[in-house]
Design an enzyme around this catalytic site. Structure first.
Site, mmCIF file in Angstrom:
data_model
loop_
_atom_site.group_PDB
_atom_site.id
_atom_site.type_symbol
_atom_site.label_atom_id
_atom_site.label_comp_id
_atom_site.label_asym_id
_atom_site.label_seq_id
_atom_site.Cartn_x
_atom_site.Cartn_y
_atom_site.Cartn_z
ATOM 1 N N SER A 1 0.832 -1.197 0.000
ATOM 2 C CA SER A 1 0.000 0.000 0.000
ATOM 3 C C SER A 1 0.868 1.250 0.000
ATOM 4 O O SER A 1 1.983 1.245 0.554
ATOM 5 C CB SER A 1 -0.852 -0.032 1.278
ATOM 6 O OG SER A 1 -1.456 1.208 1.516
ATOM 7 N N TYR B 1 -2.065 -1.129 11.097
ATOM 8 C CA TYR B 1 -2.329 -1.694 9.758
ATOM 9 C C TYR B 1 -1.165 -1.373 8.819
ATOM 10 O O TYR B 1 -0.611 -2.259 8.149
ATOM 11 C CB TYR B 1 -3.644 -1.137 9.172
ATOM 12 C CG TYR B 1 -3.740 -1.363 7.682
ATOM 13 C CD1 TYR B 1 -3.985 -2.638 7.174
ATOM 14 C CD2 TYR B 1 -3.527 -0.325 6.767
ATOM 15 C CE1 TYR B 1 -4.023 -2.869 5.799
ATOM 16 C CE2 TYR B 1 -3.555 -0.541 5.403
ATOM 17 C CZ TYR B 1 -3.811 -1.808 4.917
ATOM 18 O OH TYR B 1 -3.831 -2.029 3.561
ATOM 19 N N LYS C 1 1.886 -3.799 6.768
ATOM 20 C CA LYS C 1 2.283 -3.786 5.339
ATOM 21 C C LYS C 1 3.801 -3.611 5.225
ATOM 22 O O LYS C 1 4.462 -4.311 4.447
ATOM 23 C CB LYS C 1 1.568 -2.659 4.589
ATOM 24 C CG LYS C 1 0.080 -2.874 4.420
ATOM 25 C CD LYS C 1 -0.206 -3.996 3.452
ATOM 26 C CE LYS C 1 -1.643 -4.453 3.507
ATOM 27 N NZ LYS C 1 -1.907 -5.737 2.883
HETATM 28 P P1 NAD Z 1 -11.013 -7.110 1.391
HETATM 29 O O1 NAD Z 1 -11.206 -7.062 2.863
HETATM 30 O O2 NAD Z 1 -12.207 -6.916 0.529
HETATM 31 O O3 NAD Z 1 -10.281 -8.468 0.972
HETATM 32 C C1 NAD Z 1 -9.419 -9.162 1.834
HETATM 33 C C2 NAD Z 1 -9.902 -10.597 1.892
HETATM 34 O O4 NAD Z 1 -9.031 -11.350 2.747
HETATM 35 C C3 NAD Z 1 -11.312 -10.732 2.474
HETATM 36 O O5 NAD Z 1 -12.099 -11.486 1.574
HETATM 37 C C4 NAD Z 1 -11.115 -11.478 3.794
HETATM 38 O O6 NAD Z 1 -12.202 -12.335 4.103
HETATM 39 C C5 NAD Z 1 -9.809 -12.232 3.531
HETATM 40 N N1 NAD Z 1 -9.001 -12.521 4.717
HETATM 41 C C6 NAD Z 1 -8.597 -11.684 5.701
HETATM 42 N N2 NAD Z 1 -7.847 -12.335 6.603
HETATM 43 C C7 NAD Z 1 -7.751 -13.620 6.187
HETATM 44 C C8 NAD Z 1 -7.105 -14.782 6.695
HETATM 45 N N3 NAD Z 1 -6.430 -14.757 7.841
HETATM 46 N N4 NAD Z 1 -7.222 -15.941 6.005
HETATM 47 C C9 NAD Z 1 -7.922 -15.979 4.853
HETATM 48 N N5 NAD Z 1 -8.567 -14.927 4.328
HETATM 49 C C10 NAD Z 1 -8.477 -13.752 4.984
HETATM 50 O O7 NAD Z 1 -9.884 -6.008 1.034
HETATM 51 P P2 NAD Z 1 -9.414 -5.470 -0.381
HETATM 52 O O8 NAD Z 1 -9.792 -4.031 -0.449
HETATM 53 O O9 NAD Z 1 -9.816 -6.389 -1.460
HETATM 54 O O10 NAD Z 1 -7.848 -5.507 -0.153
HETATM 55 C C11 NAD Z 1 -7.061 -6.611 -0.546
HETATM 56 C C12 NAD Z 1 -5.637 -6.400 -0.068
HETATM 57 O O11 NAD Z 1 -5.134 -5.172 -0.602
HETATM 58 C C13 NAD Z 1 -5.502 -6.286 1.449
HETATM 59 O O12 NAD Z 1 -4.300 -6.911 1.842
HETATM 60 C C14 NAD Z 1 -5.403 -4.787 1.673
HETATM 61 O O13 NAD Z 1 -4.693 -4.488 2.858
HETATM 62 C C15 NAD Z 1 -4.640 -4.351 0.441
HETATM 63 N N6 NAD Z 1 -4.869 -2.947 0.082
HETATM 64 C C16 NAD Z 1 -6.141 -2.501 -0.053
HETATM 65 C C17 NAD Z 1 -6.358 -1.149 -0.345
HETATM 66 C C18 NAD Z 1 -7.763 -0.622 -0.427
HETATM 67 O O14 NAD Z 1 -7.926 0.591 -0.285
HETATM 68 N N7 NAD Z 1 -8.774 -1.431 -0.676
HETATM 69 C C19 NAD Z 1 -5.270 -0.294 -0.532
HETATM 70 C C20 NAD Z 1 -3.978 -0.805 -0.407
HETATM 71 C C21 NAD Z 1 -3.782 -2.136 -0.102
HETATM 72 C C1 WQD Z 2 -9.358 9.610 1.145
HETATM 73 C C2 WQD Z 2 -9.591 11.103 1.417
HETATM 74 C C3 WQD Z 2 -9.904 11.627 3.735
HETATM 75 C C4 WQD Z 2 -13.686 9.478 4.245
HETATM 76 C C5 WQD Z 2 -6.783 4.576 3.135
HETATM 77 C C6 WQD Z 2 -5.714 3.865 3.903
HETATM 78 C C7 WQD Z 2 -4.645 3.383 2.973
HETATM 79 C C8 WQD Z 2 -5.242 2.569 1.823
HETATM 80 C C9 WQD Z 2 -6.350 3.279 1.149
HETATM 81 C C10 WQD Z 2 -5.237 0.266 2.453
HETATM 82 C C11 WQD Z 2 -8.838 11.619 2.648
HETATM 83 C C12 WQD Z 2 -11.165 11.924 2.944
HETATM 84 C C13 WQD Z 2 -12.528 10.024 3.708
HETATM 85 C C14 WQD Z 2 -14.720 10.352 4.652
HETATM 86 C C15 WQD Z 2 -13.388 12.231 3.912
HETATM 87 N N1 WQD Z 2 -5.833 1.364 2.298
HETATM 88 N N2 WQD Z 2 -12.391 11.369 3.545
HETATM 89 N N3 WQD Z 2 -14.531 11.699 4.460
HETATM 90 O O1 WQD Z 2 -7.009 7.579 3.956
HETATM 91 O O2 WQD Z 2 -6.180 7.993 1.583
HETATM 92 O O3 WQD Z 2 -6.208 5.704 2.492
HETATM 93 O O4 WQD Z 2 -7.309 3.708 2.131
HETATM 94 O O5 WQD Z 2 -4.059 0.074 2.340
HETATM 95 O O6 WQD Z 2 -3.771 2.625 3.742
HETATM 96 O O7 WQD Z 2 -5.158 4.760 4.864
HETATM 97 O O8 WQD Z 2 -8.344 6.777 1.933
HETATM 98 O O9 WQD Z 2 -10.702 6.839 1.252
HETATM 99 O O10 WQD Z 2 -10.140 6.860 3.716
HETATM 100 O O11 WQD Z 2 -9.639 8.877 2.337
HETATM 101 O O12 WQD Z 2 -13.277 13.456 3.781
HETATM 102 O O13 WQD Z 2 -15.750 9.938 5.185
HETATM 103 O O14 WQD Z 2 -10.980 11.286 1.698
HETATM 104 O O15 WQD Z 2 -9.704 12.591 4.733
HETATM 105 O O16 WQD Z 2 -8.433 12.938 2.369
HETATM 106 P P1 WQD Z 2 -6.883 7.125 2.557
HETATM 107 P P2 WQD Z 2 -9.787 7.268 2.333
#
Ligand code: NAD
Ligand code: WQD
Length: 339
Positions: free
Chosen positions: A125, A150, A154
């Site tokens: 991330s 969290y 990562k």
């Molecule tokens: P998500 O929660 O929809 O998907 C994660 C999946 O992992 C879920 O289906 C959950 O049931 C499964 N899971 C969690 N712990 C588990 C375990 N111990 N064993 C088996 N399954 C397990 O999230 P997502 O948005 O699809 O994100 C996928 C990956 O990408 C995550 O690692 C997340 O941290 C990373 N990521 C997401 C974002 C985002 O904003 N969505 C941004 C950066 C990184």
């Molecule tokens: C985006 C912008 C908020 C909600 C997070 C995690 C990051 C990654 C992606 C997993 C910011 C603003 C948000 C609301 C708002 N996830 N906001 N009102 O914080 O950039 O990233 O998700 O890895 O690790 O930190 O994403 O969508 O929460 O926020 O004003 O109700 O929207 O302040 O400027 P963020 P976000």
């Protein structure tokens, strides 16, 4: 290629499974369904006309994890999505996050090692950069100070995977640093289905537009950005999913351990997203300006040129498509998958 996809039932996982099946790959999903339902994967099968194997298993359980690998003797790579991802919850329940994300990854890598599968694509991330000194962010930026458990999981998992490669160069590790994934498949059949009240901006906006939530709080309008609200690099989940296929192809060239930013390279503010969503949906998104959210940074966007040069990948969809596709999914499925 037979690919084991951990967390494949989740938001990014379902979209990636769809692209994998559509490209002719064999897919086995391991998911404990802690943040997903199987319905998303059923829809992926319907949309592609192909089937995948689903194994409900928890990576934290080493025996269950080992069994999955015994059942997949011809698998050659793993895409590792499984993890808990709620930033706020991770500060309240650090042990849960460290245990789930780190123990899960260790069990996974041990099973991979035992079975001689040493190719992994990991969901990292942009959060690992902390508050960057400048934008756009390249992969060579120093890894920053993480503001929550969290984010630290990562950064720690990146370290674990780099160490694996350092100790045994036959491991190939691609760390994909996602910026802000949003949007849904254009069919509107699969999309993001957060549990409870969304933490992230786009699903919150979508739920206000569909009438599930009353109004959005915009967290701060006094940032040093053009309109005072936070600026992020929103990336369409289908572009992101396709990036994983390019990463799998790259693994075949034995790249060692390497990180790639997956973003568009364009910053977009919170107010810009609200207005784009209103245009795409024809709905008014009611909002109020609220105080800044703890831990937020002003501005974050990628320099995605390494991914373009080395993976042949570039985001193709802009903010309009992200909003149109989110609205299509949300309006067709006002209660998500109904979990
Ligand atoms: P998500 O929660 O929809 O998907 C994660 C999946 O992992 C879920 O289906 C959950 O049931 C499964 N899971 C969690 N712990 C588990 C375990 N111990 N064993 C088996 N399954 C397990 O999230 P997502 O948005 O699809 O994100 C996928 C990956 O990408 C995550 O690692 C997340 O941290 C990373 N990521 C997401 C974002 C985002 O904003 N969505 C941004 C950066 C990184
Ligand atoms: C985006 C912008 C908020 C909600 C997070 C995690 C990051 C990654 C992606 C997993 C910011 C603003 C948000 C609301 C708002 N996830 N906001 N009102 O914080 O950039 O990233 O998700 O890895 O690790 O930190 O994403 O969508 O929460 O926020 O004003 O109700 O929207 O302040 O400027 P963020 P976000």
């Amino acid at each position: 290629m037979h690919v084991i996809v951990t967390g494949g039932a989740g938001y990014i996982g379902t979209h990636t499974c769809l692209e994998l099946l559509a490209s002719g790959h064999e897919v086995t999903v391991i998911d404990n369904l802690s943040n997903a339902s199987q319905e998303g994967l059923r829809r992926v099968e319907r949309l592609t006309g192909k089937s995948l194997r689903f194994i409900q298993a928890d990576l934290v359980d080493p025996v269950a994890t080992e069994k999955v690998f015994q059942e997949c003797p011809n698998a050659t790579a793993v895409i590792h999505f499984a993890g808990l991802k709620a930033v706020g919850e991770s500060s309240e329940k650090p042990l849960l996050y460290y245990h789930n994300n780190l123990t899960g990854t260790l069990n996974l890598c041990q099973a991979m090692q035992r079975h001689g599968i040493k190719n992994i694509v990991f969901s990292s991330s942009a959060t690992v950069y902390g508050d960057p000194a400048s934008v756009p962010i390249t992969e060579d930026f120093p890894l920053g100070i993480c503001t929550n458990p969290y984010a630290r999981t990562k950064a720690m998992i990146e370290d674990i995977l780099r160490d694996l490669h350092a100790a045994d160069s036959t491991w190939n590790v691609i760390l994909l640093r996602y910026f802000n994934p949003v949007g849904a498949h254009e069919s509107g059949e699969i999309g993001e289905d957060p549990n409870g009240i969304p933490n992230n901006l786009m699903p919150y906006i979508a739920q206000v537009a569909v009438g599930r939530l009353k109004q959005l709080s915009v967290f701060g309008n006094d940032y040093p950005t053009p309109d005072g609200t936070g600026v992020r690099d929103f990336i369409h989940v289908v572009d992101l999913a396709k990036g994983h296929l390019r990463a799998l192809e790259k693994l075949e060239q034995q790249p060692g351990a390497i990180a790639y930013n997956l973003g568009t390279g364009q910053g977009c503010s919170v107010l810009e997203i609200i207005h784009a969503f209103e245009k795409a949906s024809g709905k008014t998104v009611k909002f109020v300006i609220a105080p800044r959210r703890k831990g937020d940074i002003a501005c974050c966007y990628a320099d995605p040129s390494r991914a373009e040069k080395e993976l042949g990948w570039k985001a193709e969809r802009g903010i309009e498509a992200m909003c149109v596709d989110t609205w299509n999914w949300q309006s067709k499925n006002p209660k998500g998958y109904g979990r």
